[in-house]
Design an enzyme around this catalytic site. Structure first.
Site, short mmCIF file in Angstrom:
data_model
loop_
_atom_site.label_atom_id
_atom_site.label_comp_id
_atom_site.label_asym_id
_atom_site.label_seq_id
_atom_site.Cartn_x
_atom_site.Cartn_y
_atom_site.Cartn_z
N HIS A 69 32.15 -71.62 18.72
CA HIS A 69 31.91 -70.68 17.62
C HIS A 69 31.03 -69.51 18.07
CE1 HIS A 69 27.75 -72.00 17.22
NE2 HIS A 69 28.21 -73.22 17.38
N GLU A 100 30.27 -80.81 15.39
CA GLU A 100 29.27 -80.86 16.45
C GLU A 100 28.66 -82.25 16.57
OE1 GLU A 100 28.27 -80.22 19.20
OE2 GLU A 100 26.94 -78.48 19.18
#
Length: 192
Positions: free
Chosen positions: A10, A85
Site C-alpha cells: 500500500h 497485515e
C-alpha cells in the site's frame, strides 16, 4: 500455463511517515500515498493488461487498490481477509528502535507467528492462481505480510528479516506449471 502476480505494498500512511509500525490498525493513506497509488497504476498499465485486483480490507490497502483499479478500469476489487497485515501485537504503533529496545529477544506479546502469516498468504496466492489460472493478478497487501510470503517463496533468501519493503513497491512472482519464481521485488523505480 503461467500466472503472474504483482504484490503491491500500500501507499504511504501518516504512521509510515512518522516511522511507526502499523499492524491491524486502520490507518488511512496520506496525499503522498494516494499519489504513489496513481504512479503505480500508470506503471502497471504500461507493463501489461491486468485481469483481477485483490486487496486486504484495511483502508490503506483498500484505497491503494481502488485507485489502481479505477485507473486500469478493472472489475471491482476483491477483498480478502487473508491479505491483511501481520498482527504486531503490542508493538503496533512503535518505531523499529523502540521495538528493538523493548523486545531485544524478538518475542513480542500478541504478535502473529510468522508461520501463520506465511500460511495464509500462501493460501491466498494458491487460491488466486487456481481461480485465475493463466491470468495477471494484482494483490495489494502490507509490508510484513508480503515480506513473509517472499521469505517462504525464496527459502529465506529474501523477505522477512532481510529487507524493508518500501511503500507502493512492486513484487512480481509467477507460477509456471505449479512452480513459483520471484521475478522482481521491492521495485520502486516507478515512484521516481
Amino acid at each position: 500455463m503461467e500466472t503472474t502476480v504483482c504484490l503491491v505494498r500500500h501507499g504511504e500512511t501518516e504512521w509510515n511517515a512518522l516511522g511507526k509500525l502499523q499492524g491491524r490498525e486502520d490507518v488511512d493513506l496520506t496525499a503522498r500515498g494516494a499519489e504513489q497509488a496513481v504512479l503505480t497504476s500508470k506503471y502497471l498499465e504500461r507493463r501489461t493488461s491486468w485481469d483481477v485486483i485483490m486487496s486486504s480490507p484495511l483502508t490503506r490497502a483498500k484505497k491503494t487498490a481502488e485507485i489502481i483499479s479505477d485507473h486500469l478500469h478493472t472489475d471491482p476489487v476483491i477483498f480478502l481477509d487473508d491479505l491483511i497485515e501481520r498482527d504486531l501485537g503490542i508493538a503496533s504503533g512503535m518505531s523499529r528502535a523502540e521495538i528493538a529496545e523493548r523486545f531485544p529477544d524478538g518475542e513480542i506479546p500478541g504478535q502473529e507467528p510468522l508461520a501463520f502469516v506465511q500460511t495464509r498468504m500462501m493460501k491466498t496466492l494458491e487460491y488466486a492462481t487456481q481461480r485465475y489460472s493463466g491470468q495477471n493478478i494484482i494483490m495489494v497487501s502490507h509490508g510484513a505480510a508480503i515480506n513473509a510470503l517472499l521469505s517462504q517463496l525464496s527459502d529465506g533468501k529474501i523477505g522477512t528479516g532481510k529487507m524493508i519493503l518500501q511503500n507502493a513497491c512492486l513484487n512480481f512472482v509467477s507460477n509456471h506449471d505449479g512452480k513459483w519464481s520471484i521475478e522482481m521485488y521491492n521495485f520502486t523505480n516507478h515512484l521516481e
